[in-house]
Design a protein around this motif. Structure first.
Motif, PDB file in Angstrom:
ATOM      1  N   GLN A  66      45.228  46.106  40.316  1.00 46.16           N
ATOM      2  CA  GLN A  66      44.243  45.368  41.105  1.00 46.16           C
ATOM      3  C   GLN A  66      44.071  43.981  40.489  1.00 46.16           C
ATOM      4  O   GLN A  66      42.980  43.595  40.069  1.00 46.16           O
ATOM      5  N   ALA A  67      45.184  43.251  40.449  1.00 43.20           N
ATOM      6  CA  ALA A  67      45.182  41.883  39.919  1.00 43.20           C
ATOM      7  C   ALA A  67      44.499  41.841  38.549  1.00 43.20           C
ATOM      8  O   ALA A  67      44.775  42.688  37.703  1.00 43.20           O
ATOM      9  N   CYS A  68      43.599  40.880  38.342  1.00 41.96           N
ATOM     10  CA  CYS A  68      43.004  40.685  37.020  1.00 41.96           C
ATOM     11  C   CYS A  68      42.088  41.830  36.595  1.00 41.96           C
ATOM     12  O   CYS A  68      41.705  41.920  35.428  1.00 41.96           O
ATOM     13  N   ALA A  69      41.728  42.705  37.520  1.00 42.84           N
ATOM     14  CA  ALA A  69      40.861  43.850  37.201  1.00 42.84           C
ATOM     15  C   ALA A  69      41.665  45.121  36.956  1.00 42.84           C
ATOM     16  O   ALA A  69      41.091  46.205  36.841  1.00 42.84           O
ATOM     17  N   THR A  70      42.972  45.000  36.837  1.00 42.20           N
ATOM     18  CA  THR A  70      43.846  46.170  36.749  1.00 42.20           C
ATOM     19  C   THR A  70      43.420  47.159  35.661  1.00 42.20           C
ATOM     20  O   THR A  70      43.227  48.347  35.915  1.00 42.20           O
ATOM     21  N   SER A  71      43.290  46.696  34.431  1.00 43.07           N
ATOM     22  CA  SER A  71      43.021  47.657  33.353  1.00 43.07           C
ATOM     23  C   SER A  71      41.575  48.118  33.333  1.00 43.07           C
ATOM     24  O   SER A  71      41.272  49.178  32.778  1.00 43.07           O
ATOM     25  N   LEU A  72      40.649  47.369  33.937  1.00 39.94           N
ATOM     26  CA  LEU A  72      39.293  47.883  34.076  1.00 39.94           C
ATOM     27  C   LEU A  72      39.275  49.002  35.115  1.00 39.94           C
ATOM     28  O   LEU A  72      38.588  50.011  34.945  1.00 39.94           O
ATOM     29  N   GLY A  96      46.848  47.802  30.265  1.00 41.56           N
ATOM     30  CA  GLY A  96      47.590  46.921  31.148  1.00 41.56           C
ATOM     31  C   GLY A  96      48.389  45.910  30.353  1.00 41.56           C
ATOM     32  O   GLY A  96      48.093  45.655  29.174  1.00 41.56           O
ATOM     33  N   ALA A  97      49.404  45.369  30.972  1.00 40.02           N
ATOM     34  CA  ALA A  97      50.260  44.368  30.335  1.00 40.02           C
ATOM     35  C   ALA A  97      50.742  43.388  31.382  1.00 40.02           C
ATOM     36  O   ALA A  97      50.863  43.733  32.559  1.00 40.02           O
ATOM     37  N   ASP A  98      50.998  42.172  30.951  1.00 43.41           N
ATOM     38  CA  ASP A  98      51.615  41.185  31.832  1.00 43.41           C
ATOM     39  C   ASP A  98      52.348  40.149  31.008  1.00 43.41           C
ATOM     40  O   ASP A  98      51.899  39.759  29.924  1.00 43.41           O
ATOM     41  N   THR A  99      53.472  39.715  31.541  1.00 40.41           N
ATOM     42  CA  THR A  99      54.205  38.605  30.943  1.00 40.41           C
ATOM     43  C   THR A  99      54.467  37.548  32.004  1.00 40.41           C
ATOM     44  O   THR A  99      55.204  37.784  32.971  1.00 40.41           O
ATOM     45  N   SER A 129      40.252  26.008  31.705  1.00 39.97           N
ATOM     46  CA  SER A 129      40.877  27.016  32.560  1.00 39.97           C
ATOM     47  C   SER A 129      41.783  27.876  31.685  1.00 39.97           C
ATOM     48  O   SER A 129      42.294  27.406  30.668  1.00 39.97           O
ATOM     49  N   THR A 130      41.983  29.123  32.051  1.00 39.23           N
ATOM     50  CA  THR A 130      42.847  29.973  31.229  1.00 39.23           C
ATOM     51  C   THR A 130      44.316  29.621  31.445  1.00 39.23           C
ATOM     52  O   THR A 130      44.736  29.305  32.555  1.00 39.23           O
ATOM     53  N   PRO A 131      45.122  29.696  30.371  1.00 38.91           N
ATOM     54  CA  PRO A 131      46.552  29.407  30.495  1.00 38.91           C
ATOM     55  C   PRO A 131      47.317  30.641  30.959  1.00 38.91           C
ATOM     56  O   PRO A 131      46.840  31.778  30.836  1.00 38.91           O
ATOM     57  N   LEU A 132      48.496  30.444  31.509  1.00 39.71           N
ATOM     58  CA  LEU A 132      49.389  31.569  31.786  1.00 39.71           C
ATOM     59  C   LEU A 132      49.733  32.235  30.458  1.00 39.71           C
ATOM     60  O   LEU A 132      50.095  31.556  29.482  1.00 39.71           O
ATOM     61  N   HIS A 182      44.893  35.000  29.111  1.00 42.04           N
ATOM     62  CA  HIS A 182      44.607  35.966  30.173  1.00 42.04           C
ATOM     63  C   HIS A 182      45.892  36.556  30.754  1.00 42.04           C
ATOM     64  O   HIS A 182      46.351  36.149  31.824  1.00 42.04           O
ATOM     65  N   PRO A 183      46.509  37.532  30.050  1.00 41.75           N
ATOM     66  CA  PRO A 183      47.588  38.297  30.683  1.00 41.75           C
ATOM     67  C   PRO A 183      46.933  39.191  31.734  1.00 41.75           C
ATOM     68  O   PRO A 183      46.189  40.112  31.386  1.00 41.75           O
ATOM     69  N   PHE A 184      47.170  38.932  32.977  1.00 44.02           N
ATOM     70  CA  PHE A 184      46.351  39.441  34.071  1.00 44.02           C
ATOM     71  C   PHE A 184      45.884  40.893  33.907  1.00 44.02           C
ATOM     72  O   PHE A 184      44.698  41.185  33.912  1.00 44.02           O
ATOM     73  N   ALA A 185      46.824  41.819  33.786  1.00 46.57           N
ATOM     74  CA  ALA A 185      46.460  43.231  33.778  1.00 46.57           C
ATOM     75  C   ALA A 185      45.867  43.698  32.454  1.00 46.57           C
ATOM     76  O   ALA A 185      45.356  44.813  32.371  1.00 46.57           O
TER      77      ALA A 185
END
Length: 445
Positions: A98-104, A126-129, A284-287, A397-400
């Motif tokens: 669920q996008a940035c709320a994935t691991s919550l 959660g993880a994201d690269t 702002s948060t970076p990738l 902010h790794p999204f998930a």
């Protein structure tokens, strides 16, 4: 008739947060540039296994995790990561997103099963690269190749392939834009900043404080048992301990600038230059690349293994807004509605919380959310209780991964806060793409 395994009406069990493990978050195309989602999640999950002794037969009932930027090879990400750690290979796992709320949301999924007695323990994460996004064939090339596969006979197959042109080799790269509007998240946030009158100075001050708080959390040793070094990093790469609002004020705006034709980039309708852009790379948060995990369990399971709960997950609420042009509720403003609704449901006010954690997608979004809560009648949030160990502006902010990072951090903050007694409460607010939000309440054990 046996009722075991059935959903029965019963008093839900308390869900304990036992601990967390994450790797340091890195800027995209940095130290983790050649690491996959599985590499990152395996490292964070492995740290959790080692720190909490989760080896052995079915030590954990289930693992729930996910990623936002997924390759086709990541279709079974959680399960493959389990098989790469010291967890029992018979541990089931599944993916969630669920996008940035994935691991919550993963935390909530595990918690619900524990509360119902279907699990004794579980791991959410959660993880994201952003360094390794899925880059695919463009649709025209894909359609030609699929047509060639369906063709009957060699001649028909060659006829389909002969349609390939150089332009068909241009790849499809994931776009940082909402499908419904075509605007990036930053452009949406810039529009919200203008509508709520969020100043550049307020944004820069919040960002600088995030860095100072995270630096203090590392220097005090608070993060020692929450962060496991990985691939040469021991601290979040985005952290700048010496950041000040004055230094951030020198950065040029990156969202809300007029486009090449003189139209405003995102803040609102109106002539070019009608509002001074306020959002920069600093506020702002970076990738980012990274992964985070949380261990949840019943109280009985934790006691049997000699593990002390840090906090309990006591309530949660999800929400969504209509962020289209007509409605204009703000892409990242769902928590502005979800939190008041949750607090009404459980009979609490903002003054009842010892700590508040708001995911810092953008400093402007945090400040707009705070203003929206006050507009709906909630008491102002004491800034001395907000994101006291830093948040996404400093960590990245790794999204998930962000939701799990926040849950583990808040649980430990509550457990170790000198001014907080048993039952002290902490609030979590996470906004997500698609106009969504997930919120939760933790209670000190």
């Amino acid at each position: 008739m046996r009722s075991s395994g059935l959903i029965r009406t019963q008093v839900p069990r308390r869900v304990a947060i036992v601990g967390g493990s994450r790797i340091p978050f890195a800027r995209a195309d940095g130290p983790y540039a050649t690491c996959s989602n599985q590499d990152l999640l395996t490292a964070a999950l492995g740290g959790l296994v080692e720190r909490h002794g989760l080896h052995g037969e079915r030590a954990v009932g289930e693992v729930v995790a996910g990623a936002v930027l997924k390759h086709s090879r990541d279709f079974n990400l959680a399960r493959e990561s389990v098989l790469s750690t010291g967890l029992d290979p018979r541990t089931p796992a599944y993916d969630i997103q669920q996008a940035c709320a994935t691991s919550l949301q993963a935390v909530i999924a595990v918690a619900n099963k524990i509360a119902l007695g279907q699990l004794e323990s579980g791991v959410a994460g959660g993880a994201d690269t952003a360094s390794d996004p899925p880059i695919g064939l463009n649709d025209r090339m894909r359609h030609i190749l699929l047509a060639a596969r369906r063709a009957e006979g060699g001649t028909a197959r060659v006829r389909e392939l002969a349609r390939v042109r150089p332009k068909h080799f241009v790849p499809e790269v994931p776009r940082n834009a909402e499908p419904r509007t075509g605007r990036s998240m930053g452009e949406h946030a810039a529009r919200t900043a203008r509508e709520w009158g969020i100043t550049r100075q307020a944004q820069d001050e919040l960002a600088a404080l995030s860095h100072r708080n995270l630096a203090s959390a590392y220097d005090s040793g608070f993060l020692h048992d929450l962060v496991v070094p990985f691939n040469g990093l021991a601290r979040d790469q985005n952290l700048r301990p010496g950041t000040t609002a004055q230094k951030l004020a020198a950065l040029p705006p990156v969202f809300g600038l007029p486009d090449a034709e003189g139209h405003p980039g995102a803040p609102a309708e109106g002539p070019a230059g009608a509002a001074e852009p306020t959002m920069t790379a600093g506020n702002s948060t970076p990738l980012s690349d990274g992964a985070a995990t949380v261990l949840l369990a019943s109280e009985e399971w934790a006691e049997r293994r000699g593990l002390r709960p840090l906090a309990y997950l006591t309530a949660y609420e999800t929400g969504a807004v209509d962020f289209t042009e007509e409605a204009g509720e703000g892409l990242l403003m769902a928590p502005a509605y979800a939190v008041p609704r949750m607090l009404r449901r459980v009979g609490l006010g903002m003054e009842d919380f010892e700590l508040v954690e708001i995911h810092e997608a953008f400093a402007s979004q945090v400040l707009a959310t705070l203003s929206a809560w006050e507009k709906q009648g909630l008491a102002p949030v004491d800034r001395g209780r907000l994101n006291v160990a830093g948040s996404s502006l400093a960590t990245g902010h790794p999204f998930a991964a962000t939701g799990a990072r926040i849950v583990a951090t808040l649980a430990k903050l509550l457990a170790e806060r000198e001014s907080a007694g048993p039952g002290a409460l902490g609030l979590i607010s996470v906004c997500a793409a698609g106009g969504q939000g997930v919120t939760a309440i933790l209670e000190r054990a």
